[in-house]
Design a protein around this motif. Structure first.
Motif, PDB file in Angstrom:
ATOM      1  N   LEU A 213       0.827  -1.202   0.000  1.00  0.00           N
ATOM      2  CA  LEU A 213       0.000   0.000   0.000  1.00  0.00           C
ATOM      3  C   LEU A 213       0.864   1.256   0.000  1.00  0.00           C
ATOM      4  O   LEU A 213       0.579   2.223  -0.708  1.00  0.00           O
ATOM      5  CB  LEU A 213      -0.926  -0.008   1.218  1.00  0.00           C
ATOM      6  N   ALA A 214       1.951   1.226   0.789  1.00  0.00           N
ATOM      7  CA  ALA A 214       2.857   2.369   0.839  1.00  0.00           C
ATOM      8  C   ALA A 214       3.554   2.592  -0.509  1.00  0.00           C
ATOM      9  O   ALA A 214       3.844   3.729  -0.887  1.00  0.00           O
ATOM     10  CB  ALA A 214       3.901   2.166   1.935  1.00  0.00           C
ATOM     11  N   CYS A 215       3.808   1.500  -1.224  1.00  0.00           N
ATOM     12  CA  CYS A 215       4.485   1.591  -2.533  1.00  0.00           C
ATOM     13  C   CYS A 215       3.535   2.049  -3.643  1.00  0.00           C
ATOM     14  O   CYS A 215       3.954   2.755  -4.560  1.00  0.00           O
ATOM     15  CB  CYS A 215       5.084   0.242  -2.900  1.00  0.00           C
ATOM     16  N   GLU A 216       2.268   1.627  -3.552  1.00  0.00           N
ATOM     17  CA  GLU A 216       1.296   1.955  -4.600  1.00  0.00           C
ATOM     18  C   GLU A 216      -0.034   2.420  -3.987  1.00  0.00           C
ATOM     19  O   GLU A 216      -1.069   1.775  -4.157  1.00  0.00           O
ATOM     20  CB  GLU A 216       1.035   0.745  -5.495  1.00  0.00           C
ATOM     21  N   PRO A 217      -0.018   3.549  -3.269  1.00  0.00           N
ATOM     22  CA  PRO A 217      -1.235   3.974  -2.563  1.00  0.00           C
ATOM     23  C   PRO A 217      -2.416   4.282  -3.474  1.00  0.00           C
ATOM     24  O   PRO A 217      -3.555   3.919  -3.149  1.00  0.00           O
ATOM     25  CB  PRO A 217      -0.768   5.227  -1.805  1.00  0.00           C
ATOM     26  N   ARG A 218      -2.173   4.923  -4.604  1.00  0.00           N
ATOM     27  CA  ARG A 218      -3.292   5.302  -5.481  1.00  0.00           C
ATOM     28  C   ARG A 218      -3.978   4.095  -6.087  1.00  0.00           C
ATOM     29  O   ARG A 218      -5.194   4.089  -6.288  1.00  0.00           O
ATOM     30  CB  ARG A 218      -2.793   6.231  -6.602  1.00  0.00           C
ATOM     31  N   ARG A 219      -3.207   3.047  -6.363  1.00  0.00           N
ATOM     32  CA  ARG A 219      -3.788   1.852  -6.990  1.00  0.00           C
ATOM     33  C   ARG A 219      -4.420   0.910  -5.966  1.00  0.00           C
ATOM     34  O   ARG A 219      -5.419   0.244  -6.267  1.00  0.00           O
ATOM     35  CB  ARG A 219      -2.704   1.093  -7.775  1.00  0.00           C
ATOM     36  N   LEU A 220      -3.862   0.855  -4.766  1.00  0.00           N
ATOM     37  CA  LEU A 220      -4.253  -0.195  -3.830  1.00  0.00           C
ATOM     38  C   LEU A 220      -5.083   0.259  -2.623  1.00  0.00           C
ATOM     39  O   LEU A 220      -5.595  -0.594  -1.896  1.00  0.00           O
ATOM     40  CB  LEU A 220      -2.998  -0.918  -3.319  1.00  0.00           C
ATOM     41  N   TRP A 221      -5.227   1.561  -2.395  1.00  0.00           N
ATOM     42  CA  TRP A 221      -5.887   1.997  -1.160  1.00  0.00           C
ATOM     43  C   TRP A 221      -7.317   1.489  -1.075  1.00  0.00           C
ATOM     44  O   TRP A 221      -7.772   1.049  -0.014  1.00  0.00           O
ATOM     45  CB  TRP A 221      -5.831   3.520  -1.012  1.00  0.00           C
ATOM     46  N   ARG A 222      -8.033   1.543  -2.198  1.00  0.00           N
ATOM     47  CA  ARG A 222      -9.437   1.117  -2.172  1.00  0.00           C
ATOM     48  C   ARG A 222      -9.549  -0.384  -1.889  1.00  0.00           C
ATOM     49  O   ARG A 222     -10.431  -0.834  -1.149  1.00  0.00           O
ATOM     50  CB  ARG A 222     -10.108   1.466  -3.502  1.00  0.00           C
ATOM     51  N   ARG A 223      -8.648  -1.168  -2.499  1.00  0.00           N
ATOM     52  CA  ARG A 223      -8.670  -2.617  -2.283  1.00  0.00           C
ATOM     53  C   ARG A 223      -8.511  -2.956  -0.807  1.00  0.00           C
ATOM     54  O   ARG A 223      -9.312  -3.686  -0.236  1.00  0.00           O
ATOM     55  CB  ARG A 223      -7.560  -3.304  -3.084  1.00  0.00           C
ATOM     56  N   TYR A 224      -7.471  -2.400  -0.191  1.00  0.00           N
ATOM     57  CA  TYR A 224      -7.197  -2.768   1.194  1.00  0.00           C
ATOM     58  C   TYR A 224      -8.185  -2.136   2.177  1.00  0.00           C
ATOM     59  O   TYR A 224      -8.409  -2.683   3.270  1.00  0.00           O
ATOM     60  CB  TYR A 224      -5.763  -2.406   1.557  1.00  0.00           C
ATOM     61  N   ALA A 225      -8.772  -1.006   1.802  1.00  0.00           N
ATOM     62  CA  ALA A 225      -9.798  -0.404   2.656  1.00  0.00           C
ATOM     63  C   ALA A 225     -11.005  -1.321   2.784  1.00  0.00           C
ATOM     64  O   ALA A 225     -11.735  -1.268   3.778  1.00  0.00           O
ATOM     65  CB  ALA A 225     -10.216   0.952   2.100  1.00  0.00           C
ATOM     66  N   ILE A 226     -11.201  -2.179   1.787  1.00  0.00           N
ATOM     67  CA  ILE A 226     -12.311  -3.136   1.815  1.00  0.00           C
ATOM     68  C   ILE A 226     -11.856  -4.487   2.353  1.00  0.00           C
ATOM     69  O   ILE A 226     -12.494  -5.087   3.216  1.00  0.00           O
ATOM     70  CB  ILE A 226     -12.907  -3.303   0.400  1.00  0.00           C
ATOM     71  N   VAL A 227     -10.720  -4.962   1.841  1.00  0.00           N
ATOM     72  CA  VAL A 227     -10.273  -6.328   2.144  1.00  0.00           C
ATOM     73  C   VAL A 227      -9.935  -6.521   3.619  1.00  0.00           C
ATOM     74  O   VAL A 227     -10.370  -7.494   4.242  1.00  0.00           O
ATOM     75  CB  VAL A 227      -9.057  -6.708   1.265  1.00  0.00           C
ATOM     76  N   VAL A 228      -9.157  -5.612   4.204  1.00  0.00           N
ATOM     77  CA  VAL A 228      -8.677  -5.809   5.576  1.00  0.00           C
ATOM     78  C   VAL A 228      -9.825  -5.889   6.589  1.00  0.00           C
ATOM     79  O   VAL A 228      -9.928  -6.871   7.333  1.00  0.00           O
ATOM     80  CB  VAL A 228      -7.652  -4.722   5.966  1.00  0.00           C
ATOM     81  N   PRO A 229     -10.725  -4.894   6.659  1.00  0.00           N
ATOM     82  CA  PRO A 229     -11.814  -5.009   7.644  1.00  0.00           C
ATOM     83  C   PRO A 229     -12.780  -6.141   7.347  1.00  0.00           C
ATOM     84  O   PRO A 229     -13.284  -6.788   8.274  1.00  0.00           O
ATOM     85  CB  PRO A 229     -12.515  -3.646   7.570  1.00  0.00           C
ATOM     86  N   THR A 230     -13.026  -6.422   6.057  1.00  0.00           N
ATOM     87  CA  THR A 230     -13.941  -7.511   5.707  1.00  0.00           C
ATOM     88  C   THR A 230     -13.379  -8.850   6.140  1.00  0.00           C
ATOM     89  O   THR A 230     -14.092  -9.685   6.712  1.00  0.00           O
ATOM     90  CB  THR A 230     -14.214  -7.528   4.186  1.00  0.00           C
ATOM     91  N   PHE A 231     -12.089  -9.067   5.884  1.00  0.00           N
ATOM     92  CA  PHE A 231     -11.462 -10.324   6.285  1.00  0.00           C
ATOM     93  C   PHE A 231     -11.491 -10.491   7.795  1.00  0.00           C
ATOM     94  O   PHE A 231     -11.767 -11.579   8.313  1.00  0.00           O
ATOM     95  CB  PHE A 231     -10.021 -10.392   5.769  1.00  0.00           C
ATOM     96  N   LEU A 232     -11.206  -9.428   8.537  1.00  0.00           N
ATOM     97  CA  LEU A 232     -11.205  -9.491   9.993  1.00  0.00           C
ATOM     98  C   LEU A 232     -12.600  -9.819  10.531  1.00  0.00           C
ATOM     99  O   LEU A 232     -12.752 -10.647  11.439  1.00  0.00           O
ATOM    100  CB  LEU A 232     -10.703  -8.170  10.578  1.00  0.00           C
ATOM    101  N   CYS A 233     -13.621  -9.181   9.962  1.00  0.00           N
ATOM    102  CA  CYS A 233     -14.996  -9.425  10.418  1.00  0.00           C
ATOM    103  C   CYS A 233     -15.438 -10.855  10.114  1.00  0.00           C
ATOM    104  O   CYS A 233     -16.036 -11.528  10.964  1.00  0.00           O
ATOM    105  CB  CYS A 233     -15.952  -8.433   9.753  1.00  0.00           C
ATOM    106  N   LEU A 234     -15.133 -11.334   8.932  1.00  0.00           N
ATOM    107  CA  LEU A 234     -15.506 -12.700   8.558  1.00  0.00           C
ATOM    108  C   LEU A 234     -14.755 -13.725   9.400  1.00  0.00           C
ATOM    109  O   LEU A 234     -15.311 -14.762   9.777  1.00  0.00           O
ATOM    110  CB  LEU A 234     -15.234 -12.934   7.073  1.00  0.00           C
TER     111      LEU A 234
END
Length: 250
Positions: A213-234
């Motif tokens: 994310l730090a290397c490619e914030p513009r491309r990846l921020w949206r992905r991880y904003a969804i993936v990380v909390p969703t994975f934790l909740c599931l």
């Protein structure tokens, strides 16, 4: 996990399956499944079926490994696409295996093959292609398949990104003669040196996503904003349901 098939395996077992499939000339395709791919397959029945029918759906991500072990799956280890590619490449020199690379930005597949040949003298690279990012026409796809088959690879590495590479492998499974196809996504960039690879301690700590994310914030921020909390909740729900089931049995 979350209704998606993952292989409870490790790097050694996965490498042995590749060697055995090539020796027996038994066609297989292998997926490398991180949390993003896992959640995508959970929402897409067709993609879910692709992972279900893969010879291996490799667990690429420490959170996936940790949750697998909490759910009672022993012997599971993280199998990164990059590490899997390194291992098969090193193993193949002694076996004389032939490799073909498809994917990446223009020049990436060629840079990848050059780097791997330098690191492993004697490595047999029989082709490298970088298809356009857009969908190929039927004629273009057929031309790609024919070029691959003419080179007679034992292992076909696909770096088109998930889920495009998984869909491509399945769509062309009956046309491709190579016994093993592996979708490895960003491994092309890491091994070619076009993108930096996270330090080992970050990989082991489950924070590789933060480095990317730090290397490619513009491309990846949206992905991880969804993936990380969703994975934790599931994950929390999965563990809670498992505990409730145990309580009910008692």
């Amino acid at each position: 996990m979350f209704g998606v098939r993952l292989s409870a395996t490790n790097l050694t077992e996965a490498s042995e399956l590749v060697e055995r499939s090539i020796r027996e000339r038994r066609k297989v395709y292998i997926c490398v499944t991180d949390a993003n791919a896992l959640l995508a397959a959970r929402q897409d029945a067709t993609l879910n079926e692709i992972y279900r029918n893969a010879a291996l759906s490799l667990p690429d991500g420490m959170p996936i490994v940790w949750l697998s072990k909490l759910l009672g799956k022993s012997g599971v280890e993280r199998v990164r696409g990059t590490d899997f590619m390194r291992t098969i490449t090193a193993m193949s020199c002694g076996l004389g295996l032939r490799h073909f690379y498809v994917g990446g930005a223009p020049g990436t597949a060629a840079a990848l093959s050059a780097k791997l040949i330098t690191a492993h003298p004697g490595l047999k690279v029989v082709g490298a292609l970088c298809p356009p990012f857009r969908e190929l026409s039927a004629a273009e796809n057929l031309e790609t398949v024919e070029e691959i088959n003419a080179a007679r690879p034992d292992v076909l590495w696909i770096g088109l990104g998930a889920p495009k590479q998984e869909r491509w492998m399945v769509a062309n499974f009956d046309r491709i003669d190579a016994p093993v196809m592996v979708g490895v996504g960003a491994a092309f960039d890491f091994l070619a040196g076009t993108k930096p690879e996270a330090p080992k301690w970050l990989q082991r700590s489950g924070l590789e996503w933060l480095f990317r994310l730090a290397c490619e914030p513009r491309r990846l921020w949206r992905r991880y904003a969804i993936v990380v909390p969703t994975f934790l909740c599931l994950s929390a729900r999965e563990l809670l349901l498992r505990r409730l089931m145990k309580v009910q049995k008692v």
